[in-house]
Design an enzyme around this catalytic site. Structure first.
Site, PDB file in Angstrom:
ATOM      1  N   ARG A 324       0.846  -1.187   0.000  1.00  0.00           N
ATOM      2  CA  ARG A 324       0.000   0.000   0.000  1.00  0.00           C
ATOM      3  C   ARG A 324       0.881   1.235   0.000  1.00  0.00           C
ATOM      4  O   ARG A 324       1.884   1.285   0.719  1.00  0.00           O
ATOM      5  CB  ARG A 324      -0.888   0.033   1.259  1.00  0.00           C
ATOM      6  CG  ARG A 324      -1.835  -1.143   1.323  1.00  0.00           C
ATOM      7  CD  ARG A 324      -2.708  -1.079   2.564  1.00  0.00           C
ATOM      8  NE  ARG A 324      -3.511  -2.298   2.659  1.00  0.00           N
ATOM      9  CZ  ARG A 324      -4.266  -2.617   3.703  1.00  0.00           C
ATOM     10  NH1 ARG A 324      -4.323  -1.791   4.731  1.00  0.00           N
ATOM     11  NH2 ARG A 324      -4.968  -3.737   3.720  1.00  0.00           N
ATOM     12  N   HIS A 346     -10.931 -14.713   5.329  1.00  0.00           N
ATOM     13  CA  HIS A 346     -12.289 -14.299   4.996  1.00  0.00           C
ATOM     14  C   HIS A 346     -13.232 -15.420   5.363  1.00  0.00           C
ATOM     15  O   HIS A 346     -12.997 -16.563   4.980  1.00  0.00           O
ATOM     16  CB  HIS A 346     -12.378 -13.905   3.519  1.00  0.00           C
ATOM     17  CG  HIS A 346     -11.594 -12.662   3.247  1.00  0.00           C
ATOM     18  ND1 HIS A 346     -10.273 -12.704   2.865  1.00  0.00           N
ATOM     19  CD2 HIS A 346     -11.922 -11.354   3.379  1.00  0.00           C
ATOM     20  CE1 HIS A 346      -9.830 -11.458   2.756  1.00  0.00           C
ATOM     21  NE2 HIS A 346     -10.802 -10.621   3.056  1.00  0.00           N
ATOM     22  N   HIS A 473     -14.343 -10.126   7.029  1.00  0.00           N
ATOM     23  CA  HIS A 473     -12.912  -9.973   6.799  1.00  0.00           C
ATOM     24  C   HIS A 473     -12.268  -9.862   8.172  1.00  0.00           C
ATOM     25  O   HIS A 473     -12.762  -9.127   9.020  1.00  0.00           O
ATOM     26  CB  HIS A 473     -12.708  -8.691   5.980  1.00  0.00           C
ATOM     27  CG  HIS A 473     -11.290  -8.269   5.852  1.00  0.00           C
ATOM     28  ND1 HIS A 473     -10.600  -8.380   4.683  1.00  0.00           N
ATOM     29  CD2 HIS A 473     -10.439  -7.740   6.758  1.00  0.00           C
ATOM     30  CE1 HIS A 473      -9.367  -7.921   4.867  1.00  0.00           C
ATOM     31  NE2 HIS A 473      -9.247  -7.537   6.111  1.00  0.00           N
TER      32      HIS A 473
END
Length: 598
Positions: A324, A346, A473
RNA sequence: GCCACUGUGGCUCAAUGGUAGAGCAAUCGCUUCGUAAGCGAUGGGUUAUGGGUUCGAUUCCCAUCAGUGGCUCCA
């Protein structure tokens, strides 16, 4: 606990001392400039101290700080009374006609119903001034009686920093001076001592001293290089967590580091998250992006075949490395980086399974953190913002209720952030405090009502109908990088035996003891322990010092006596010395501690 | 990204407008030692990078990169 300790900070004497110190500092700063040259903004007490924000014609220097502090002591010596005066908004504005920041604050109090931090107020507050000596500030108090109530040897200005007016990066950057103030010199020195101690636990410092990790400018900012010892600790931490995942109903998956633009288009990341994503790679005319998250891949796995209600819940876990873009100014050691590995998973489940699934995952989360000796964290529940939320309101309510119930059931204190959820679902976050008192988010458990919609996730229900699964999540350690940073500071580098990169070091007293030392090490290694021999020509004292500094749990001294009796003389890093032990007994003891994850 | 500060051998730090020094670490030698630093010798730096000012810059100025403390941000 005495009632003294339970007193609210806002009502304490320290709070008044610090608030008053902020005013005195502001007076000292204003006196350095011609009238009209300098503007004051706000200056509240904070934990352990205070600050004041100024808009000044020139940058302050460290020398200025020394001068300001000196002037503060003079003002204190003057024993100037703090006097309050309630005024009308008009009077206030007239008084601060040349102070635009104060005018804005007065207008906020008068009409906007917001306080000096921009927080909404229930009712229109009284506007008041506090004056001492030649300085008057818009202020609701309280203050000490007079400046002499502040101990001149218990204050210290710490540093200068930039801060946006009203915390808004589109507004002017002000100069903020941070200071600390206490009741007496001893308390000040104790506080400064605590800051020094905290620095010793800083994971960046320990990372260097213990040779755990580094960053290289040639590799890039925010990109971590794990050295052998750091990698070993990380490996052991991951191994423990992965085993626990397998034992708790998770299935591991692997996914690639890049994915096509159309995937991120579909997931909405290119629309909502692009500013945190790196520029695409061109592969035969197709755009591929480094993944900032793992979710779309796990969703594709879910979608790879038709799922029945019998298949649920499904729990896909992956130590997924994501990249990121983070603005350069926010990077910080291991805590905030540009490439990191999440212990991601998940969960896909049916409506009737959802509450239990939340209970399970929160229990599991606490189980893992406690496995690392972490018991103190701050929990947050973030709820729906009606202005921006995707998906069905009923589902939001059910999900939020499940999160709340899970938190209540495990008995965690938590703060509710009303409307603080992302647009796609409510969440629980757990944060830890680092050595310097800063909060870092580790665990997150969040519902997603957006992606199942976008990817048209379905399973076939008992009645043969297509239904949308709940998608949750979750990352429990968060990222391995940040977790390791917190872990290093949590233990101050003295990892428990099961995590210590070197569990024992054998210290021969003289060279003639080296063969026996090697034999001891070999026997321990054969039992699965991580052992080194310090065969350098140094004296035993030097070897012990080095081993202490490396925070090695067991130091095993061997000399004539030990060779003769076939034992070792253990010293622990706590400086405790154990009686001489047979190697087999030591191995047994260490193995038990490792098994108990001590 | 913004504001301020910092950047000297692997580490911690010193010094100066006339091309750098200490301790630790490393290497070698001596020492063979009983619970936190034994002694000596040796090697190692184009003072972050690129420009500029100057007879001369590591020192002054500018830019870039990196770090630190904050602010903003943080799915």
């Amino acid at each position: 606990m005495s009632s003294q300790q339970q007193e609210k900070y806002e009502e304490s004497e320290l709070y008044r001392i610090r608030h008053s110190a902020a005013h005195i500092m502001a007076q000292a700063v204003m006196e350095m400039f011609e009238p009209g040259e300098a503007q004051i903004a706000i200056g509240p007490p904070i934990e352990d101290g205070f600050y004041y924000d100024f808009d000044l014609p020139r940058p302050l220097t460290p020398e200025d700080l020394v001068a300001i502090e000196k002037r503060m002591r003079q003002i204190i010596a003057g024993q100037h009374k703090f006097e309050k005066k309630a005024v009308s908004a008009e009077e206030a504005k007239a008084m601060f006609a040349d102070q635009p920041y104060k005018i804005e604050l007065i207008e906020g109090l008068e009409t906007g119903g917001v306080d000096e931090y921009g927080e909404p107020l229930d009712e229109k507050p009284e506007i008041s001034f506090y004056s001492h000596d030649a300085f008057t500030d818009l202020c609701r108090g309280p203050h000490v009686e007079h400046t002499g109530k502040i101990n001149p040897s218990a204050i210290k200005l710490l540093h200068i920093a930039g801060a946006y007016w009203r915390g808004d990066e589109k507004r002017p950057m002000l100069q903020r001076i941070y200071g600390t103030a206490w009741k007496n010199k001893d308390e000040l020195e104790a506080h400064l001592g605590r800051l020094e101690e905290a620095k010793k636990r800083d994971h960046r410092r320990l990372g260097k001293e213990l040779d755990l990790f580094s960053v290289s400018p040639d590799v890039g900012s925010g990109l971590i290089l794990w050295h052998p010892k750091g990698a070993l600790v990380r490996h052991l931490a991951e191994e423990f967590c992965k085993d626990e995942h397998l034992a708790n109903g998770y299935d591991f998956v692997y996914s690639p580091h890049i994915g096509r633009g159309q995937l991120w288009e579909k997931s909405g990341h290119l629309k909502w998250y692009q500013e945190n994503m790196y520029s695409p790679l061109d592969i035969e005319g197709n755009e591929y992006y480094l993944k900032p998250m793992n979710c779309p891949f796990h969703i594709e796995i879910f979608k790879s075949r038709v799922r029945s209600y019998r298949d649920l819940p499904m729990r896909f876990a992956e130590w997924g490395t994501v990249y990121r873009y983070e603005r350069s100014g926010v990077l910080h050691g291991l805590m905030r980086v540009r490439g990191f590995t999440q212990d991601d998973a998940h969960l896909f489940c049916r409506e009737d399974q959802m509450p239990e699934e939340i209970d399970r995952v929160l229990d599991f989360c606490l189980h893992l953190l406690r496995g690392f000796g972490m018991n103190e964290f701050k929990a947050y529940l973030s709820t729906r913002d009606p202005q921006k939320s995707a998906g069905d309101t009923q589902r939001w309510d059910d999900a939020t209720e499940a999160l709340r119930a899970a938190l209540d059931r495990v008995g965690l204190d938590y703060e509710v952030d009303e409307g603080g959820a992302a647009f796609y679902g409510p969440k629980i976050d757990l944060k830890m405090i680092d050595a310097l008192g800063r909060e870092w988010q580790l665990s997150t458990i969040q519902f997603d009502f957006n992606l199942p919609e976008r990817f048209e996730l379905i399973y076939i229900g008992e009645d043969g109908e297509r239904r949308q699964p709940y998608m949750i999540h979750r990352a429990l350690l968060g990222s391995m990088e940040r977790f390791m940073g917190v872990l290093i500071e949590h233990y101050g580098g003295a990892f428990p035996l099961w995590l210590a990169p070197v569990q024992a070091i054998v210290i021969p007293i003289a060279d003639r003891h080296i063969p026996y030392a090697e034999e001891v090490a070999a026997r321990m290694e054969a039992a699965g322990l991580r052992v080194e021999v310090d065969a350098r020509g140094d004296r035993m004292n030097a070897k012990i010092r080095d081993a202490q500094n490396q925070k090695i749990p067991f130091m095993l001294v061997v000399g004539d006596h030990e060779v003769e009796n076939n034992v070792v003389a253990p010293r622990l890093r706590s400086e405790e010395r154990l009686d001489a032990l047979r190697v087999e007994d030591l191995i047994g003891r260490m193995q038990k501690d490792i098994e108990d994850r001590m």
